[in-house]
Design an enzyme around this catalytic site. Structure first.
Site, PDB file in Angstrom:
ATOM      1  N   LYS A 278       0.969  -1.081  -0.048  1.00  0.00           N
ATOM      2  CA  LYS A 278       0.037  -0.001   0.032  1.00  0.00           C
ATOM      3  C   LYS A 278       0.840   1.526   0.006  1.00  0.00           C
ATOM      4  O   LYS A 278       0.448   2.299  -0.607  1.00  0.00           O
ATOM      5  CB  LYS A 278      -0.927  -0.152   1.175  1.00  0.00           C
ATOM      6  N   ASP A 279       1.897   1.150   0.803  1.00  0.00           N
ATOM      7  CA  ASP A 279       2.729   2.337   0.631  1.00  0.00           C
ATOM      8  C   ASP A 279       3.409   2.727  -0.629  1.00  0.00           C
ATOM      9  O   ASP A 279       3.579   3.682  -0.785  1.00  0.00           O
ATOM     10  CB  ASP A 279       3.685   2.321   1.914  1.00  0.00           C
ATOM     11  N   ILE A 280       3.704   1.493  -1.159  1.00  0.00           N
ATOM     12  CA  ILE A 280       4.492   1.807  -2.416  1.00  0.00           C
ATOM     13  C   ILE A 280       3.529   2.370  -3.466  1.00  0.00           C
ATOM     14  O   ILE A 280       3.825   3.110  -4.210  1.00  0.00           O
ATOM     15  CB  ILE A 280       5.173   0.343  -2.896  1.00  0.00           C
ATOM     16  N   ASN A 283       2.978   5.853  -3.481  1.00  0.00           N
ATOM     17  CA  ASN A 283       4.129   6.596  -3.663  1.00  0.00           C
ATOM     18  C   ASN A 283       4.359   6.485  -5.343  1.00  0.00           C
ATOM     19  O   ASN A 283       5.384   7.284  -5.715  1.00  0.00           O
ATOM     20  CB  ASN A 283       5.408   6.192  -3.178  1.00  0.00           C
ATOM     21  N   GLU A 296       7.474 -13.156   0.010  1.00  0.00           N
ATOM     22  CA  GLU A 296       7.074 -14.432   0.435  1.00  0.00           C
ATOM     23  C   GLU A 296       6.778 -14.380   2.000  1.00  0.00           C
ATOM     24  O   GLU A 296       7.473 -13.764   2.654  1.00  0.00           O
ATOM     25  CB  GLU A 296       8.038 -15.528   0.263  1.00  0.00           C
ATOM     26  N   CYS A 330       8.433 -20.937   7.337  1.00  0.00           N
ATOM     27  CA  CYS A 330       7.224 -20.464   6.484  1.00  0.00           C
ATOM     28  C   CYS A 330       6.348 -21.615   6.215  1.00  0.00           C
ATOM     29  O   CYS A 330       5.209 -21.449   6.048  1.00  0.00           O
ATOM     30  CB  CYS A 330       7.794 -19.734   5.352  1.00  0.00           C
TER      31      CYS A 330
END
Length: 545
Positions: A278-280, A283, A296, A330
């Site tokens: 979301k931040d990217i 921007n 991942e 993971c």
């Protein structure tokens, strides 16, 4: 620079794994490395910018998970000024690194692999054991074998990538393709649980010509620092990868707020990855292009047992998948679906008996199957979830208790639930907890649907059975439930070059580390057409009358 030959790399194979049995030379040398590093700790770890050590004075600890009163390292958290210098230094190196002939890049990473496999094998394993809580076998398959495989196979895959050229050329035309690195720099945000992942998250972008800012996990600072120094010893120019330990949110924000940010290579939590995406996106107007986002994240991985499954093998695979490295992979097993016929026919008794027989202890005591969880936040979260499961009616069949007096130890825990959507069947735990749901033999299809829809993740999963038609049916029903899918094998243990790793849904972008696919994410192809026959006039025959 002149390229005077078409070079062929040496044959690449998976690194043979060593056993570290009693009395072996490998055991002796690893014990010596453990004792030496433990005696020398805490190590002073600086940020490294343009090859120069930078000590901010803001010193942060990396405690040993098995002995939290002692630090393996104290690292200097990078200041905003240091991060700015790291980005500037990386960008200044970009042109020279991009233009270095491929054979020279390949040689650097092949040499780094050999340094890890031979000269530094025991040191990097000891650092991973003391700093990240792994036992000898888990450190071997991670910081030795897998890290070496990532580096060597990346060279192999890049060689294959560069040979992919247009198959058709019109008369008088030569078509070719260049695989350029991204414009700008790549930010690598690496996790604590695999030293090899740290090396690969910086190595994969760098090997195709990118410059990288490396933000290592605070809990894996020292092993990451060793990997970085090995890269330099192997001949990597000092400004190609910048080593910037410190505050994850602050460093990451400063990087993704930069106009020259070109890509994110991330392994970590789903929550953080979604926030960064979301931040990217917010921007997007400031960037030179559209940044590549490769991640991942989490998993809620499953074992499905068909009534035809073998009990003994099924239990062993569950124990290994769920409790190796205290469930901090993971891909670790979190939820098991067992038919009543198997459960009451011996599966329960065997699972509980063997789970209770597992010992946990510090990495310096080789007899233990598993060790501590990584730190205080993890310990509190995992034990808290176990208590919530008990409050919701979950039955603790084995384990369920912890001891944080010296290290962060949690017993391998088996929970039986009657609710397939209870907290430990849906929420990622990242600890040594397996939850079992017993289904009625007649409800196979309903159970498969339950597996596919209960969680938002899609990382790993396994099915067990001897009935081939049933296995084919389950495989089809669970096609989108796991990016790494296993038949009669545990849901952990992907091998570079054999089982490319990654999942979709909330588990990540499924770009498959350990394969050629991951490299496509860090290149920007340029198609080149060269014409050898000059046209004599502008009109085409169709224009003539």
């Amino acid at each position: 620079m002149a390229q005077l030959a078409a070079f062929k790399i040496p044959e690449i194979r998976n690194e043979p794994m060593r056993s570290y049995g009693p009395g072996s030379t490998d055991r002796q040398k690893l014990e010596e490395a453990l004792a030496r590093l433990d005696a020398q700790a805490p190590f002073d770890v600086p940020a490294v910018i343009n090859g120069k050590e930078v000590r901010s004075g803001d010193i942060q600890p990396q405690p040993m998970p098995h002995n939290h009163a002692k630090n393996l390292s104290n690292y200097h958290a990078a200041t905003p000024e240091a991060v700015t210098a790291a980005i500037d230094s990386a960008l200044a190196a970009k042109n020279d690194w991009e233009n270095l002939p491929w054979a020279d890049k390949a040689a650097i990473f092949l040499k780094a692999a050999d340094l890890i496999a031979f000269k530094y094998r025991y040191d990097i394993m000891a650092a991973t054991m003391l700093g990240q809580g792994k036992n000898a076998w888990q450190a071997e398959i991670d910081s030795a074998a897998e890290l070496v495989d990532f580096l060597r196979f990346s060279v192999k895959f890049v060689e294959q990538l560069y040979t992919q050229q247009p198959s058709e050329n019109s008369e008088g035309v030569w078509n070719r393709t260049e695989f350029r690195p991204l414009e700008g720099f790549v930010l690598a945000v690496t996790p604590f649980n695999f030293t090899a992942i740290g090396g690969n998250l910086v190595g994969a972008p760098a090997i195709v010509g990118n410059v990288v800012v490396w933000k290592p996990s605070p809990a894996a600072t020292y092993s990451s620092y060793l990997v970085y120094k090995i890269f330099l010893e192997a001949g990597l120019p000092p400004n190609v990868i910048q080593f910037v330990p410190g505050s994850p949110p602050d460093i990451v924000k400063q990087c993704i707020d930069h106009k020259e940010f070109a890509g994110l290579h991330f392994t970590g939590s789903t929550h953080i990855f979604r926030k960064l995406w979301k931040d990217i996106a917010n921007n997007i107007d400031i960037y030179r292009g559209y940044p590549r986002i490769v991640g991942e994240t989490g998993g809620k991985n499953f074992h499905f047992y068909h009534p035809s499954a073998d009990i003994k093998s099924g239990v062993v695979q569950a124990l290994r998948a769920g409790f190796e490295y205290s469930g901090q992979k993971c891909s670790a097993l979190a939820r098991a679906y067992v038919p009543r016929s198997l459960w009451e026919g011996g599966f329960k008794d065997e699972l509980v008996k063997q789970a209770k027989s597992i010992t946990i202890g510090p990495c310096t005591e080789f007899e233990h199957f598993t060790g501590p969880v990584i730190g205080r936040p993890a310990y509190d979260r995992i034990t808290g979830i176990i208590e919530k499961a008990k409050a919701q009616g979950g039955e603790i069949l084995a384990g369920g208790k912890g001891d944080d007096s010296k290290g962060f130890f949690i017993q391998p825990t088996v929970i039986l639930t009657k609710d397939p959507k209870s907290i430990t069947m849906t929420e990622e735990i990242f600890g040594p907890v397996i939850t079992v749901f017993v289904y009625e033999d007649k409800d196979i299809d309903a159970t498969l649907k339950l597996i596919d829809t209960t969680t938002e993740y899609g990382l790993t999963g396994s099915i067990f059975g001897q009935d081939r038609q049933a296995l084919a049916h389950a495989s089809a029903a669970l096609r989108n439930a796991a990016g790494n899918f296993y038949i009669n094998d545990k849901c952990t243990g992907a091998v570079v070059g054999q089982q490319p790793f990654g999942g979709a849904r909330a588990s990540g972008t499924n770009d498959k580390s350990g394969s050629i696919s991951i490299l496509y994410r860090f290149i920007s192809a340029r198609s080149i057409k060269e014409n050898f026959i000059a046209p004599s006039e502008y009109a085409y025959p169709s224009n003539l009358v």
